[in-house]
Design a protein around this motif. Structure first.
Motif: not given
Length: 75
Positions: A50-72
């Protein structure tokens, strides 16, 4: 694997093939080390991250995957 929260790098070039897939706890801990820069805190509720921002701001998530392993982060 690379992860950014609100434009701040949390993981950059983590090799999941060599180092293993990150656990939810490792991701939460890394996000919490950047709270002062992102305004975002992470907690675990069972297996759910769970992600939260106490001040109510937006939460922007950026991910880059490489290789064969899953996750994130998925909604």
């Amino acid at each position: 694997y690379s992860l950014k929260i609100n434009g701040q790098s949390v993981f950059n070039g983590y090799d999941q093939n060599a180092n293993g897939v990150l656990t939810a706890q490792q991701i939460a801990d890394a996000i919490n080390t950047q709270t002062a820069n992102t305004g975002v805190t992470a907690s675990l509720s069972g297996a759910n991250l769970r992600l939260s921002a106490a001040d109510g701001r937006d939460i922007n998530i950026g991910q880059t995957f490489g290789g064969a392993a899953a996750g994130g982060i998925s909604a």
